[in-house]
Each structure stands twice: as C-alpha cells, then as structure tokens.
Write a protein that holds these residues in place. Sequence first.
Motif, PDB file in Angstrom:
ATOM      1  N   LEU A 105       0.850  -1.191   0.000  1.00  0.00           N
ATOM      2  CA  LEU A 105       0.000   0.000   0.000  1.00  0.00           C
ATOM      3  C   LEU A 105       0.885   1.239   0.000  1.00  0.00           C
ATOM      4  O   LEU A 105       1.778   1.367   0.840  1.00  0.00           O
ATOM      5  CB  LEU A 105      -0.896   0.010   1.242  1.00  0.00           C
ATOM      6  CG  LEU A 105      -1.760   1.263   1.442  1.00  0.00           C
ATOM      7  CD1 LEU A 105      -2.808   1.385   0.343  1.00  0.00           C
ATOM      8  CD2 LEU A 105      -2.436   1.248   2.811  1.00  0.00           C
ATOM      9  N   SER A 127       0.784   5.318   0.333  1.00  0.00           N
ATOM     10  CA  SER A 127       0.056   6.544   0.681  1.00  0.00           C
ATOM     11  C   SER A 127       0.890   7.705   0.161  1.00  0.00           C
ATOM     12  O   SER A 127       2.016   7.910   0.602  1.00  0.00           O
ATOM     13  CB  SER A 127      -0.121   6.630   2.201  1.00  0.00           C
ATOM     14  OG  SER A 127      -0.671   7.882   2.576  1.00  0.00           O
ATOM     15  N   VAL A 137      -4.658   6.224   4.934  1.00  0.00           N
ATOM     16  CA  VAL A 137      -4.313   4.799   4.863  1.00  0.00           C
ATOM     17  C   VAL A 137      -5.478   3.970   4.349  1.00  0.00           C
ATOM     18  O   VAL A 137      -5.541   2.758   4.580  1.00  0.00           O
ATOM     19  CB  VAL A 137      -3.787   4.260   6.216  1.00  0.00           C
ATOM     20  CG1 VAL A 137      -2.403   4.805   6.493  1.00  0.00           C
ATOM     21  CG2 VAL A 137      -4.733   4.586   7.359  1.00  0.00           C
ATOM     22  N   MET A 191      -5.881  -0.241   3.326  1.00  0.00           N
ATOM     23  CA  MET A 191      -5.241  -1.254   4.155  1.00  0.00           C
ATOM     24  C   MET A 191      -6.171  -2.423   4.444  1.00  0.00           C
ATOM     25  O   MET A 191      -5.708  -3.521   4.781  1.00  0.00           O
ATOM     26  CB  MET A 191      -4.747  -0.652   5.468  1.00  0.00           C
ATOM     27  CG  MET A 191      -5.824  -0.065   6.358  1.00  0.00           C
ATOM     28  SD  MET A 191      -5.186   0.511   7.949  1.00  0.00           S
ATOM     29  CE  MET A 191      -4.921  -1.052   8.811  1.00  0.00           C
ATOM     30  N   ASP A 192      -7.475  -2.219   4.301  1.00  0.00           N
ATOM     31  CA  ASP A 192      -8.434  -3.289   4.545  1.00  0.00           C
ATOM     32  C   ASP A 192      -8.727  -4.110   3.292  1.00  0.00           C
ATOM     33  O   ASP A 192      -9.508  -5.051   3.333  1.00  0.00           O
ATOM     34  CB  ASP A 192      -9.743  -2.712   5.089  1.00  0.00           C
ATOM     35  CG  ASP A 192      -9.619  -2.239   6.532  1.00  0.00           C
ATOM     36  OD1 ASP A 192      -8.647  -2.634   7.202  1.00  0.00           O
ATOM     37  OD2 ASP A 192     -10.491  -1.482   6.983  1.00  0.00           O
ATOM     38  N   GLN A 210      -4.476  -7.971   3.310  1.00  0.00           N
ATOM     39  CA  GLN A 210      -3.442  -7.604   4.286  1.00  0.00           C
ATOM     40  C   GLN A 210      -2.174  -7.174   3.566  1.00  0.00           C
ATOM     41  O   GLN A 210      -1.468  -7.999   2.976  1.00  0.00           O
ATOM     42  CB  GLN A 210      -3.130  -8.795   5.203  1.00  0.00           C
ATOM     43  CG  GLN A 210      -2.050  -8.535   6.225  1.00  0.00           C
ATOM     44  CD  GLN A 210      -2.533  -7.687   7.402  1.00  0.00           C
ATOM     45  OE1 GLN A 210      -3.708  -7.363   7.488  1.00  0.00           O
ATOM     46  NE2 GLN A 210      -1.613  -7.346   8.294  1.00  0.00           N
ATOM     47  N   PRO A 211      -1.823  -5.878   3.610  1.00  0.00           N
ATOM     48  CA  PRO A 211      -0.565  -5.462   2.974  1.00  0.00           C
ATOM     49  C   PRO A 211       0.636  -6.061   3.688  1.00  0.00           C
ATOM     50  O   PRO A 211       0.651  -6.187   4.908  1.00  0.00           O
ATOM     51  CB  PRO A 211      -0.581  -3.936   3.124  1.00  0.00           C
ATOM     52  CG  PRO A 211      -2.011  -3.580   3.446  1.00  0.00           C
ATOM     53  CD  PRO A 211      -2.561  -4.757   4.189  1.00  0.00           C
ATOM     54  N   ALA A 250       3.679  -0.927   3.973  1.00  0.00           N
ATOM     55  CA  ALA A 250       3.167   0.347   3.483  1.00  0.00           C
ATOM     56  C   ALA A 250       4.337   1.264   3.180  1.00  0.00           C
ATOM     57  O   ALA A 250       5.370   1.225   3.854  1.00  0.00           O
ATOM     58  CB  ALA A 250       2.245   0.992   4.511  1.00  0.00           C
ATOM     59  N   ASN A 276      -0.698   7.679  11.039  1.00  0.00           N
ATOM     60  CA  ASN A 276      -1.037   6.675  10.040  1.00  0.00           C
ATOM     61  C   ASN A 276      -0.314   5.358  10.295  1.00  0.00           C
ATOM     62  O   ASN A 276      -0.886   4.275  10.110  1.00  0.00           O
ATOM     63  CB  ASN A 276      -0.703   7.204   8.643  1.00  0.00           C
ATOM     64  CG  ASN A 276      -1.522   8.410   8.265  1.00  0.00           C
ATOM     65  OD1 ASN A 276      -2.604   8.632   8.795  1.00  0.00           O
ATOM     66  ND2 ASN A 276      -1.021   9.213   7.337  1.00  0.00           N
ATOM     67  N   LEU A 314      -1.816   1.407  10.876  1.00  0.00           N
ATOM     68  CA  LEU A 314      -1.284   0.249  10.158  1.00  0.00           C
ATOM     69  C   LEU A 314      -0.655  -0.751  11.126  1.00  0.00           C
ATOM     70  O   LEU A 314      -0.873  -1.967  11.019  1.00  0.00           O
ATOM     71  CB  LEU A 314      -0.240   0.707   9.144  1.00  0.00           C
ATOM     72  CG  LEU A 314      -0.770   1.484   7.938  1.00  0.00           C
ATOM     73  CD1 LEU A 314       0.342   2.303   7.300  1.00  0.00           C
ATOM     74  CD2 LEU A 314      -1.381   0.528   6.922  1.00  0.00           C
ATOM     75  N   VAL A 359       0.810  -4.171  10.083  1.00  0.00           N
ATOM     76  CA  VAL A 359       1.423  -3.734   8.830  1.00  0.00           C
ATOM     77  C   VAL A 359       2.553  -2.748   9.129  1.00  0.00           C
ATOM     78  O   VAL A 359       2.300  -1.686   9.711  1.00  0.00           O
ATOM     79  CB  VAL A 359       0.388  -3.067   7.902  1.00  0.00           C
ATOM     80  CG1 VAL A 359       1.052  -2.605   6.606  1.00  0.00           C
ATOM     81  CG2 VAL A 359      -0.772  -4.014   7.622  1.00  0.00           C
TER      82      VAL A 359
END
Length: 284
Positions: free
Chosen positions: A4, A6, A88, A91-92, A95-96, A99, A149, A153, A158
Amino acid sequence: MFVLISIDLEGCAGVVHVDQTRRGGGDYERARAWMSREANAAALGAFDAGATRVVVNDSHADMRNLLFEELDPRVEVISGALKPLSMVQGMDAGQPAAAFFVGYHGGAGLRASVLDHTYYGAVVGEIRLRPASGAADDPGLWVDEAAINALVLGEAGVPVALVTGDEAVTAHASERFPGVTTVAVKSSITRYSARSIHPDEACRRIRAAAGEALRGLARVRPYTLPPPIDVAFSLLTTAYADAAELVPGVVRLDARRVSYVAPTAREVLRAVLAITKIAGTVVV
C-alpha cells in the motif's frame, strides 16, 4: 505480495509553497505531475522487488490529484475524499505486507519543515499522544501524519517500510519506525523554502529505495503504542476548541486544547478526522 502506497504532495521534490498544492494554483499542475511520478517510482520499486499488487492511495487535500496516465498500468488507485481511513485507505483491501509513505511532510509545529501541518493546517497547532493510563502530567509524544497513520497500520500488523519527503519527516520516521528505509528529497530551510534535488533524481532514488525496503522487509517492524491512547489537540483558536468540544467524549483542557481517549489506534485516526472536520466548520 501486496504493498500500500500513501502519497502526499507537500513532501515531494520541488514543492515549497501552498500555490503548488492547491487546485487552481499557478504551479499546481506541475506539482501534481511530480507527485504522480514519485508515486509511480515507489510502485515500480515495489514491483522490481517482487510485489504482485500495489495500491496507491491519493492522500492529499481533495485526494483527486494523481494523473493516472503517469502511473504504471499494474497499479490500483484510490482517489476521492471522505474516506473512513483517510491517508491509509486501502489497508483493509487484503493484508498489505508493507506500506510506503511517499511525499510526506513534517507535522504541525515542526521547525524548518516545508508546509508543516497535521491533517488540517488551518485548525491544528499540535497533536500529542500518550498512554491513557500514564501520569496526568505526561506531555505525551508529539506526532505527525506519518506517526498517526503508522499506528493505524501497526495495530493491524502492517509495517511502514519506506518514508520519503523532506529531511525533517524522514528523520522522525527513522527514529520511530523500526527498520524503515527513508529518502530525503529536500532539506527545508523555513516553512516556505527548501533545497531540493531534481524531480528526476528524486524518482530514481525513490524507486531504488522502494526495492531495497521490500527486499529488507524482514528487518522492519510495525509501529505501535499501547492502548487506550489519550489524544491531545492544541487548536489554533478558542473557536475551534469550542466546536471540537461538541464531539462526544471530547474533554476541554483549556482555552485552546481538547483531548479524547481512544481505545484503538484506528479510533485515534477517527478522532483526528472528526475533531478537525467539525472544528474546520468555524474557520473564517
């Protein structure tokens, strides 16, 4: 492997003024192109290191800044504002493994960090976090957007593997996020000036660092704080504190400060979003 990303704008190479960050500003179109290219560089680095899925979450202002044509066709993009998880979001969506925070900037009140702010610069003077069970005189930990953030996570397991932006935000990230890789694309002089590397060089370094971060993922750990967490807001005027006090659970500390006890990191973020948005309704 799912990564992920951002992506914000104020921390990108070459950006030093609000005119570059606001839709309609004279240099906005150029700056959003730099932003898009830095996001793409991070995505390419992730793919280089074996990522099979990369989701890029546009995390600046109205969150409709990325130029899709500047992005690798393999990426997925989240755009548009009023997202439950804001910066973020995504993220759902599975599962990353990690990040990346790209184009990030210093938090409100940080000296010598271009365009320092925390979520809503016109409202927030400072945000601090501390364990709710701790001493009442504990001033708490000063936090920026990256820390808030990362906590959301981290609560989900994460880790933040890469942070890029100015030297101020990358320095704080290195202190806080275990094993993180950082790229400083500029050195801030004041809030409105910086010495920046060229955008092409920024993209080269970000791509290389993204690959390095993902290949070294074994050394990276999620960032966490023990809940419940007391969130203290220093707001810029008494009117903003008046408005924030309307949020259920918010406690007025003094003329310009309010606090909220959050049972989870995700609720810390929800409190930040709710309080800044309602306080923002009285900005004149």
